[in-house]
Design a protein around this motif. Structure first.
Motif, PDB file in Angstrom:
ATOM      1  N   TYR A   1      45.281  25.620 -44.813  1.00 48.70           N
ATOM      2  CA  TYR A   1      44.147  26.229 -44.115  1.00 48.70           C
ATOM      3  C   TYR A   1      44.569  26.888 -42.808  1.00 48.70           C
ATOM      4  O   TYR A   1      44.126  28.001 -42.502  1.00 48.70           O
ATOM      5  CB  TYR A   1      43.054  25.187 -43.842  1.00 48.70           C
ATOM      6  CG  TYR A   1      41.850  25.804 -43.162  1.00 48.70           C
ATOM      7  CD1 TYR A   1      40.869  26.434 -43.917  1.00 48.70           C
ATOM      8  CD2 TYR A   1      41.706  25.784 -41.782  1.00 48.70           C
ATOM      9  CE1 TYR A   1      39.768  27.029 -43.321  1.00 48.70           C
ATOM     10  CE2 TYR A   1      40.614  26.376 -41.165  1.00 48.70           C
ATOM     11  CZ  TYR A   1      39.650  26.998 -41.942  1.00 48.70           C
ATOM     12  OH  TYR A   1      38.577  27.606 -41.333  1.00 48.70           O
TER      13      TYR A   1
ATOM     14  N   LYS B   1      43.954  30.772 -41.854  1.00 47.98           N
ATOM     15  CA  LYS B   1      42.880  30.849 -40.869  1.00 47.98           C
ATOM     16  C   LYS B   1      42.658  32.256 -40.275  1.00 47.98           C
ATOM     17  O   LYS B   1      41.496  32.626 -40.032  1.00 47.98           O
ATOM     18  CB  LYS B   1      43.147  29.850 -39.739  1.00 47.98           C
ATOM     19  CG  LYS B   1      41.969  29.625 -38.799  1.00 47.98           C
ATOM     20  CD  LYS B   1      42.254  28.462 -37.867  1.00 47.98           C
ATOM     21  CE  LYS B   1      41.082  28.210 -36.929  1.00 47.98           C
ATOM     22  NZ  LYS B   1      40.916  29.256 -35.920  1.00 47.98           N
TER      23      LYS B   1
ATOM     24  N   VAL C   1      40.243  33.812 -42.578  1.00 46.23           N
ATOM     25  CA  VAL C   1      38.972  33.080 -42.550  1.00 46.23           C
ATOM     26  C   VAL C   1      38.200  33.405 -41.277  1.00 46.23           C
ATOM     27  O   VAL C   1      36.979  33.608 -41.299  1.00 46.23           O
ATOM     28  CB  VAL C   1      39.196  31.556 -42.665  1.00 46.23           C
ATOM     29  CG1 VAL C   1      37.866  30.800 -42.533  1.00 46.23           C
ATOM     30  CG2 VAL C   1      39.862  31.204 -43.995  1.00 46.23           C
TER      31      VAL C   1
ATOM     32  N   TYR D   1      29.549  28.583 -46.177  1.00 45.19           N
ATOM     33  CA  TYR D   1      30.799  27.947 -45.765  1.00 45.19           C
ATOM     34  C   TYR D   1      30.587  26.437 -45.856  1.00 45.19           C
ATOM     35  O   TYR D   1      29.607  25.909 -45.318  1.00 45.19           O
ATOM     36  CB  TYR D   1      31.175  28.299 -44.322  1.00 45.19           C
ATOM     37  CG  TYR D   1      31.514  29.747 -44.115  1.00 45.19           C
ATOM     38  CD1 TYR D   1      32.644  30.304 -44.700  1.00 45.19           C
ATOM     39  CD2 TYR D   1      30.699  30.563 -43.345  1.00 45.19           C
ATOM     40  CE1 TYR D   1      32.945  31.648 -44.518  1.00 45.19           C
ATOM     41  CE2 TYR D   1      30.991  31.901 -43.157  1.00 45.19           C
ATOM     42  CZ  TYR D   1      32.122  32.438 -43.755  1.00 45.19           C
ATOM     43  OH  TYR D   1      32.408  33.759 -43.580  1.00 45.19           O
TER      44      TYR D   1
ATOM     45  N   LYS E   1      36.978  23.234 -40.245  1.00 44.04           N
ATOM     46  CA  LYS E   1      37.422  24.146 -41.294  1.00 44.04           C
ATOM     47  C   LYS E   1      36.197  24.760 -41.961  1.00 44.04           C
ATOM     48  O   LYS E   1      35.215  24.070 -42.212  1.00 44.04           O
ATOM     49  CB  LYS E   1      38.260  23.390 -42.338  1.00 44.04           C
ATOM     50  CG  LYS E   1      39.597  22.910 -41.822  1.00 44.04           C
ATOM     51  CD  LYS E   1      40.220  21.860 -42.743  1.00 44.04           C
ATOM     52  CE  LYS E   1      40.534  22.380 -44.111  1.00 44.04           C
ATOM     53  NZ  LYS E   1      41.234  21.356 -44.933  1.00 44.04           N
ATOM     54  N   TYR E   2      36.261  26.047 -42.243  1.00 45.93           N
ATOM     55  CA  TYR E   2      35.183  26.758 -42.912  1.00 45.93           C
ATOM     56  C   TYR E   2      35.697  27.243 -44.270  1.00 45.93           C
ATOM     57  O   TYR E   2      36.419  28.236 -44.345  1.00 45.93           O
ATOM     58  CB  TYR E   2      34.698  27.935 -42.061  1.00 45.93           C
ATOM     59  CG  TYR E   2      34.077  27.511 -40.751  1.00 45.93           C
ATOM     60  CD1 TYR E   2      32.713  27.247 -40.664  1.00 45.93           C
ATOM     61  CD2 TYR E   2      34.855  27.361 -39.600  1.00 45.93           C
ATOM     62  CE1 TYR E   2      32.136  26.846 -39.469  1.00 45.93           C
ATOM     63  CE2 TYR E   2      34.288  26.952 -38.400  1.00 45.93           C
ATOM     64  CZ  TYR E   2      32.930  26.700 -38.344  1.00 45.93           C
ATOM     65  OH  TYR E   2      32.360  26.300 -37.149  1.00 45.93           O
ATOM     66  N   ILE E   3      35.333  26.533 -45.316  1.00 43.75           N
ATOM     67  CA  ILE E   3      35.806  26.872 -46.652  1.00 43.75           C
ATOM     68  C   ILE E   3      34.761  27.751 -47.327  1.00 43.75           C
ATOM     69  O   ILE E   3      33.609  27.342 -47.493  1.00 43.75           O
ATOM     70  CB  ILE E   3      36.049  25.601 -47.504  1.00 43.75           C
ATOM     71  CG1 ILE E   3      36.993  24.643 -46.781  1.00 43.75           C
ATOM     72  CG2 ILE E   3      36.576  25.978 -48.876  1.00 43.75           C
ATOM     73  CD1 ILE E   3      38.376  25.167 -46.530  1.00 43.75           C
ATOM     74  N   PRO E   4      35.125  28.984 -47.735  1.00 48.38           N
ATOM     75  CA  PRO E   4      34.125  29.879 -48.325  1.00 48.38           C
ATOM     76  C   PRO E   4      33.683  29.443 -49.718  1.00 48.38           C
ATOM     77  O   PRO E   4      34.476  28.946 -50.522  1.00 48.38           O
ATOM     78  CB  PRO E   4      34.863  31.226 -48.385  1.00 48.38           C
ATOM     79  CG  PRO E   4      36.314  30.874 -48.406  1.00 48.38           C
ATOM     80  CD  PRO E   4      36.459  29.611 -47.616  1.00 48.38           C
TER      81      PRO E   4
ATOM     82  N   GLU F   1      36.986  23.128 -51.717  1.00 47.73           N
ATOM     83  CA  GLU F   1      37.740  24.283 -52.241  1.00 47.73           C
ATOM     84  C   GLU F   1      37.499  24.529 -53.723  1.00 47.73           C
ATOM     85  O   GLU F   1      37.848  25.587 -54.239  1.00 47.73           O
ATOM     86  CB  GLU F   1      39.244  24.076 -52.004  1.00 47.73           C
ATOM     87  CG  GLU F   1      39.643  24.075 -50.547  1.00 47.73           C
ATOM     88  CD  GLU F   1      39.564  22.700 -49.891  1.00 47.73           C
ATOM     89  OE1 GLU F   1      40.050  22.560 -48.757  1.00 47.73           O
ATOM     90  OE2 GLU F   1      39.010  21.760 -50.519  1.00 47.73           O
TER      91      GLU F   1
ATOM     92  N   LEU G   1      40.611  31.898 -52.008  1.00 53.18           N
ATOM     93  CA  LEU G   1      41.755  31.107 -51.560  1.00 53.18           C
ATOM     94  C   LEU G   1      42.957  31.505 -52.407  1.00 53.18           C
ATOM     95  O   LEU G   1      42.847  31.599 -53.638  1.00 53.18           O
ATOM     96  CB  LEU G   1      41.473  29.613 -51.693  1.00 53.18           C
ATOM     97  CG  LEU G   1      40.224  29.110 -50.956  1.00 53.18           C
ATOM     98  CD1 LEU G   1      39.967  27.641 -51.269  1.00 53.18           C
ATOM     99  CD2 LEU G   1      40.373  29.317 -49.447  1.00 53.18           C
TER     100      LEU G   1
ATOM    101  N   TYR H   1      46.841  28.362 -52.248  1.00 55.24           N
ATOM    102  CA  TYR H   1      46.322  27.493 -51.189  1.00 55.24           C
ATOM    103  C   TYR H   1      46.743  26.048 -51.438  1.00 55.24           C
ATOM    104  O   TYR H   1      46.490  25.484 -52.516  1.00 55.24           O
ATOM    105  CB  TYR H   1      44.799  27.616 -51.162  1.00 55.24           C
ATOM    106  CG  TYR H   1      44.107  26.837 -50.075  1.00 55.24           C
ATOM    107  CD1 TYR H   1      43.932  27.386 -48.807  1.00 55.24           C
ATOM    108  CD2 TYR H   1      43.622  25.564 -50.314  1.00 55.24           C
ATOM    109  CE1 TYR H   1      43.274  26.680 -47.805  1.00 55.24           C
ATOM    110  CE2 TYR H   1      42.966  24.843 -49.319  1.00 55.24           C
ATOM    111  CZ  TYR H   1      42.796  25.412 -48.068  1.00 55.24           C
ATOM    112  OH  TYR H   1      42.152  24.703 -47.087  1.00 55.24           O
TER     113      TYR H   1
END
Length: 499
Positions: free
Chosen positions: A70, A74, A77, A96, A107-110, A275, A336, A339
């Motif tokens: 990540y 970043k 992101v 997110y 952490k901002y996970i799409p 994720e 991702l 990743y």
């Protein structure tokens, strides 16, 4: 039999056939996913930065896209979170999933319109595979509870954000809405202990048939139910038939759960993360979870013992073997790319591909070169509790590198017992012997008198809950690390033990 349960059986057989179709041709399935991902993302900023237009084969991809975690992803992101479109995936994300990070803070996970359905469908399909296998669908008529984070979402530059479990709460199918618990209002309670008490009051008189959540937090719910009613969970909920869990290995908790429930119930293991939803248990009597090869994710694997080499070899699904510890990488329709999740997995089967989570690449003990992983300590604990009839609430392991009185170093196991073994020394010896048998490095260090056998520190009742509360991670999707290479957790537990 109700119309709902009849319909569930018919739908379950249909979905099982579809799953068997892609599972029977794993490499072709993954190649199709790979081509679709590259084609869809070639005009994004990331795609242009990495020449996606020139990628024709997997080897092209491996040469152009380095492995990133990540923190390394970043910069892209951050552009998305700032409001830019077409960065890692076409358009903007739907959500997110906000999680706690390591060195980079939150952490901002799409989650995208393409990736969101894969989370929902995998959870649904896990239950349908159970129905197809067992023929049991009566539980669909009862109440179901999913212990999860608050569904209240914030917003950042036009994109909603929250915990994954809270986001998923917005996607409960309409045919389950009447069955689902707790109420929306209770689900929105942020304080975990207050929330559990409210859930107990809402559910204690209901016909609960399915209960789902991370084992350590479901355990807290079961304990509160018992405190309030004086009844075993299985007596209180006479039609409780299915426990669905994920996040941690259930086996160390199984004995305590069966005691709290008062009988055995079937269970389904899931492997979800912000994720992606990677795998689920599709057979009751098969070890491991079916890897989701047809869910918008392309997988790569690196042998864990080679991961920190300068140029470790990246493998695709057709190149993996059973029983080897791999770091799992994903490229996904959430944007991702190569990743590193941080998880390590082992394949239990390659026909079809089933995995078990063996630990975290950063969560191991190798203070002396032993490289002990979570799977090994969990199997040792499972053996020790089975042989001594002990029951545990929680445990973690840390190295003691500088003991007092010129002692040899050792591994210290912090254990909260629900029922202590009659002979703690025998329990300790089973743990240590099992670890030596599983890990040759640990065996050599013990034999060579570099380490002394492990020691046990008893943690008082609710000690681990106090620890999680002290770091602001009580409840929700938060999990206690099984292993650490330092004594940060151990230091807090020592204070709780001495208090």
């Amino acid at each position: 039999m109700s119309l709902k349960s009849i319909g569930a059986k018919i739908f379950a057989r249909y979905i099982r056939k579809k799953i068997d179709a892609w599972a029977s041709k794993p490499e072709a399935t993954q190649q199709k996913v790979f081509k679709e991902l590259i084609d869809q993302a070639k005009d994004t900023k990331f795609g242009k930065d990495h020449d996606f237009g020139k990628i024709k084969t997997y080897r092209d991809f491996a040469e152009k896209i380095p492995v990133r975690d990540y923190e390394e992803l970043k910069p892209w992101v951050d552009k998305m979170v700032a409001g830019e479109a077409d960065v890692l995936w076409p358009g903007k994300p739907l959500y997110y999933a906000k999680t706690s990070g390591t060195t980079s803070g939150a952490k901002y996970i799409p989650l995208t319109k393409e990736s969101m359905p894969t989370h929902i469908n995998a959870a649904r399909n896990a239950i349908l595979c159970y129905i197809a296998e067992t023929g049991n669908a009566s539980f669909v008529d009862g109440k179901m509870i999913f212990l999860q984070g608050s569904p209240e979402l914030d917003e950042k530059n036009g994109v909603k954000l929250g915990r994954l479990s809270g986001i998923v709460a917005h996607y409960v199918p309409s045919y389950l809405q009447k069955n689902r618990m707790p109420s929306w209002e209770t689900n929105c309670i942020e304080d975990w202990e207050t929330k559990v008490d409210a859930i107990v009051e809402e559910t204690r008189n209901e016909d609960m048939t399915v209960i789902s959540g991370i084992p350590s937090w479901v355990q807290m719910y079961f304990e509160r139910l018992h405190q309030k009613t004086g009844q075993k969970v299985g007596d209180l909920f006479k039609n409780f038939e299915l426990f669905i869990y994920g996040g941690v290995n259930y086996e160390p908790y199984r004995a305590k759960f069966e005691n709290l429930i008062g009988r055995k119930v079937d269970s389904i293991e899931l492997y979800p993360a912000s994720e992606g939803f990677f795998a689920f248990q599709d057979k009751q009597n098969e070890k491991g979870m079916l890897l989701q090869l047809d869910s918008g994710m392309f997988y790569e694997f690196i042998k864990a013992d080679e991961f920190f080499d300068e140029n470790p070899k990246r493998l695709t699904i057709g190149e993996v073997e059973t029983g080897v510890n791999y770091v799992m990488l994903i490229s996904s329709n959430a944007g991702l790319w190569a990743y590193n999740l941080g998880d390590t997995v082992q394949f239990t089967s390659t026909k079809p591909y089933r995995v078990m989570v063996s630990g975290r690449i950063k969560h191991f003990i190798s203070a002396f070169g032993e490289h002990v992983i979570a799977k090994e300590v969990e199997e040792a604990m499972q053996l020790a509790t089975a042989q001594t009839k002990a029951r545990i609430s929680e445990f973690t392991v840390a190295p003691q590198i500088t003991p007092e009185n010129d002692e040899l170093p050792y591994h210290e196991w912090f254990i909260e017992f629900e029922k202590e073994p009659e002979d703690l020394e025998a329990f300790r010896k089973i743990l240590d012997k099992s670890l030596q048998e599983q890990n040759s490095y640990y065996f050599d260090l013990i034999e060579g008198k570099i380490l002394q056998p492990l020691k046990i520190a008893r943690v008082p009742s609710n000690g681990f809950q106090k620890y999680m509360k002290s770091i602001g991670k009580l409840g929700g999707q938060n999990k206690l690390p099984r292993l650490a290479n330092d004594r940060k957790i151990a230091a807090v537990l020592e204070e709780i033990i001495e208090a």
